[in-house]
Design a protein around this motif. Structure first.
Motif: not given
Length: 156
Positions: A58-73
């Motif tokens: 979750s720290q390295v999977w993400g988008t241009s907005k940042g890590p998935a852990r900060d942008n997904m339920d």
């Protein structure tokens, strides 16, 4: 058993197993989200997949907005990561090439070997906040047989 029920059962069992696993070196070496380079993001992501470390993924999977852990339920994130672990776990892994698709995106070709099978999915990375790189998308179709139902199951 329907494929949907089978997948749900897999996710539940996988989550239980992942929450009891000890922390891997992938997460303890660097707790900074993303990676300095596209290739480092891919290497870090696959190390986390292999270690079955949802936190590191979750720290390295993400988008241009940042890590998935900060942008997904969180529940949705855990389910998706367990599915990614099933499809992208490997016996051996190597990067075979990288090419830019834009100034802030890269396409990385990898080779995964598992149970005597070799597959070559493409991984897409993106630059996020602070110039950090994230694995944004993976070619799951290339590894669809890595997460097939068990032999002898009806698949219903």
């Amino acid at each position: 058993m329907t494929m949907k029920k089978l997948l749900l059962a897999f996710v539940v069992v996988g989550l239980a197993a992942c929450h009891t696993a000890p922390p891997s070196t992938a997460s303890t070496l660097d707790n900074t989200p993303g990676a300095k380079t596209s290739l480092a993001a891919v290497n870090r992501f696959f190390a986390a997949v292999h270690a079955q470390d949802l936190q590191a993924m979750s720290q390295v999977w993400g988008t241009s907005k940042g890590p998935a852990r900060d942008n997904m339920d969180r529940n949705e994130l855990d389910k998706r990561e367990v599915i990614l672990q099933c499809y992208f776990n490997y016996d051996t892994f190597r990067v075979t090439g990288e090419s830019p698709t834009s100034e802030t995106r890269r396409m990385v070709r990898v080779e995964l070997q598992r149970d005597g099978k070799t597959r070559t999915p493409v991984v897409y990375t993106v630059m996020g906040p602070g110039g950090r790189w994230y694995v944004e998308n993976l070619d799951i179709a290339a590894v669809k047989d890595f997460c097939a139902t068990a032999p002898g199951s009806s698949g219903n």
